[in-house]
Design a protein around this motif. Sequence first.
Motif, short mmCIF file in Angstrom:
data_model
loop_
_atom_site.label_atom_id
_atom_site.label_comp_id
_atom_site.label_asym_id
_atom_site.label_seq_id
_atom_site.Cartn_x
_atom_site.Cartn_y
_atom_site.Cartn_z
N LYS A 190 0.66 -1.20 0.11
CA LYS A 190 -0.07 0.07 -0.01
C LYS A 190 0.71 1.13 -0.12
O LYS A 190 0.49 2.27 -0.82
N GLY A 191 2.00 1.20 0.62
CA GLY A 191 2.86 2.37 0.98
C GLY A 191 3.61 2.56 -0.33
O GLY A 191 3.71 3.69 -1.05
N GLN A 192 3.90 1.52 -1.01
CA GLN A 192 4.57 1.68 -2.66
C GLN A 192 3.78 1.94 -3.52
O GLN A 192 4.02 2.84 -4.25
N ASP A 193 2.41 1.73 -3.30
CA ASP A 193 1.49 2.19 -4.52
C ASP A 193 1.27 3.72 -4.07
O ASP A 193 1.27 4.46 -5.35
N GLU A 194 1.17 4.22 -3.09
CA GLU A 194 1.16 5.66 -2.64
C GLU A 194 2.32 6.11 -3.19
O GLU A 194 2.35 7.17 -3.76
N LEU A 195 3.53 5.59 -3.11
CA LEU A 195 4.79 6.31 -3.46
C LEU A 195 4.80 6.39 -5.02
O LEU A 195 4.96 7.65 -5.63
N VAL A 196 4.52 5.50 -5.83
CA VAL A 196 4.63 5.63 -7.30
C VAL A 196 3.49 6.50 -7.73
O VAL A 196 3.68 7.32 -8.74
N ASN A 197 2.25 6.30 -7.35
CA ASN A 197 1.10 6.99 -7.72
C ASN A 197 1.20 8.46 -7.41
O ASN A 197 0.95 9.37 -8.32
N SER A 198 1.87 8.73 -6.19
CA SER A 198 1.86 10.15 -6.10
C SER A 198 3.00 10.92 -6.80
O SER A 198 3.00 11.90 -7.30
N THR A 199 4.14 10.35 -7.12
CA THR A 199 5.19 10.61 -7.91
C THR A 199 4.50 10.85 -9.30
O THR A 199 4.99 11.89 -9.94
N ILE A 200 3.90 9.89 -9.88
CA ILE A 200 3.22 10.01 -11.35
C ILE A 200 2.32 11.32 -11.33
O ILE A 200 2.13 12.08 -12.21
N GLN A 201 1.56 11.40 -10.24
CA GLN A 201 0.57 12.48 -10.11
C GLN A 201 1.17 13.75 -10.25
O GLN A 201 0.74 14.81 -10.86
N LYS A 202 2.41 14.01 -9.44
CA LYS A 202 2.81 15.29 -9.16
C LYS A 202 3.94 15.71 -10.25
O LYS A 202 3.70 16.74 -10.98
N PHE A 203 4.53 14.49 -10.79
CA PHE A 203 5.74 14.87 -12.06
C PHE A 203 5.41 14.31 -13.39
O PHE A 203 6.10 14.83 -14.19
N GLY A 204 4.51 13.43 -13.28
CA GLY A 204 4.04 13.08 -14.62
C GLY A 204 4.91 11.90 -15.41
O GLY A 204 4.35 11.63 -16.37
N ARG A 205 5.79 11.85 -14.71
CA ARG A 205 6.56 10.56 -14.98
C ARG A 205 7.72 10.23 -14.25
O ARG A 205 7.84 10.50 -12.99
N LEU A 206 8.55 8.92 -14.49
CA LEU A 206 9.53 8.39 -13.78
C LEU A 206 10.63 8.01 -14.56
O LEU A 206 10.32 7.11 -15.41
N ASP A 207 11.75 8.57 -14.34
CA ASP A 207 12.92 8.12 -14.99
C ASP A 207 13.99 7.23 -14.27
O ASP A 207 14.73 6.52 -14.94
N ILE A 208 14.08 7.46 -13.24
CA ILE A 208 15.11 6.59 -12.15
C ILE A 208 14.46 6.25 -10.94
O ILE A 208 13.80 7.15 -10.20
N LEU A 209 14.71 4.95 -10.81
CA LEU A 209 14.40 4.35 -9.30
C LEU A 209 15.60 3.81 -8.79
O LEU A 209 16.50 3.19 -9.35
N VAL A 210 15.81 4.50 -7.64
CA VAL A 210 17.22 4.12 -6.87
C VAL A 210 16.44 3.21 -5.59
O VAL A 210 15.85 3.71 -4.64
#
Length: 281
Positions: free
Chosen positions: A72-92
Amino acid sequence: MLSRFSGKVALVTGSSNGIGRAAAVLFAKDGAKVTVTGRNAERLEETRQEILKSGVPESHVLSVATDLAAEKGQDELVNSTIQKFGRLDILVNNAGAAFNDDQGRVGVDQDVSVYDKIMQINMRSVVTLTQKAKEHLVKAKGEIVNVSSIAGTAHAQPGVMYYAMSKSALDQFTRCAAIDLIQYGVRVNSVSPGGVTTGFGEAMGMPSGAFEEMMKFMESRKECIPSGAVAKPIDIANIIAFLADRKLSSYIIGQSIVADGGSTLVLGMNAHNWADLMKQS
């Protein structure tokens, strides 16, 4: 002149301190929009403030306090990143932990519950977060950088056996995921640090200052760290950034860069100058 990560979005787990914090600050300074995350909201805010003090706009930073061990925390993390920034290029995938047995047992006598806790955060969460981030990384033809450890290499680590096992598994995941995802243009690599000055020891339950004393001892012994210096978080962060920079590391696929001051190159039998010892005999 554009910074090297301008237009990129980086998500750095375990970024409330140590290597994760250093990496998040570095990415932000180099132009990336950054999501920082950890369980400790107070320390996470310290990371955010450090980023802002470097002159990065507030709109370029997203702070998400959540439990990465829960999907659930991971879903929040990915979804909020996409919602705010519109993309994801680098996962560390930096978040990791080691736990001591409640009764002080080591090696094969450690309770299996310690194994379960360590594998949950160090391995399972990496797998599931990577799965959740995959579609976005494929769209961006992005990068994944996993943070492993020299504990996962061929040298035995009975004192932290389950932690070492989790890092060995992470190294294999890096290799397999690299071949699986390169067909979509996504690169996967990792870095394996040796000794680093972070808050890792206290997080394990060690007394305050004990980890630092251990690191000082290791610095003073060439059979522990031949270079004579424990790494700082920024030393590892620079390698993470290198692996995330396709212009500099485009042909590196599924590899782990060992950054340990030479520790894994030394065996006890050759840690000393035998020529000098012979003169003394």
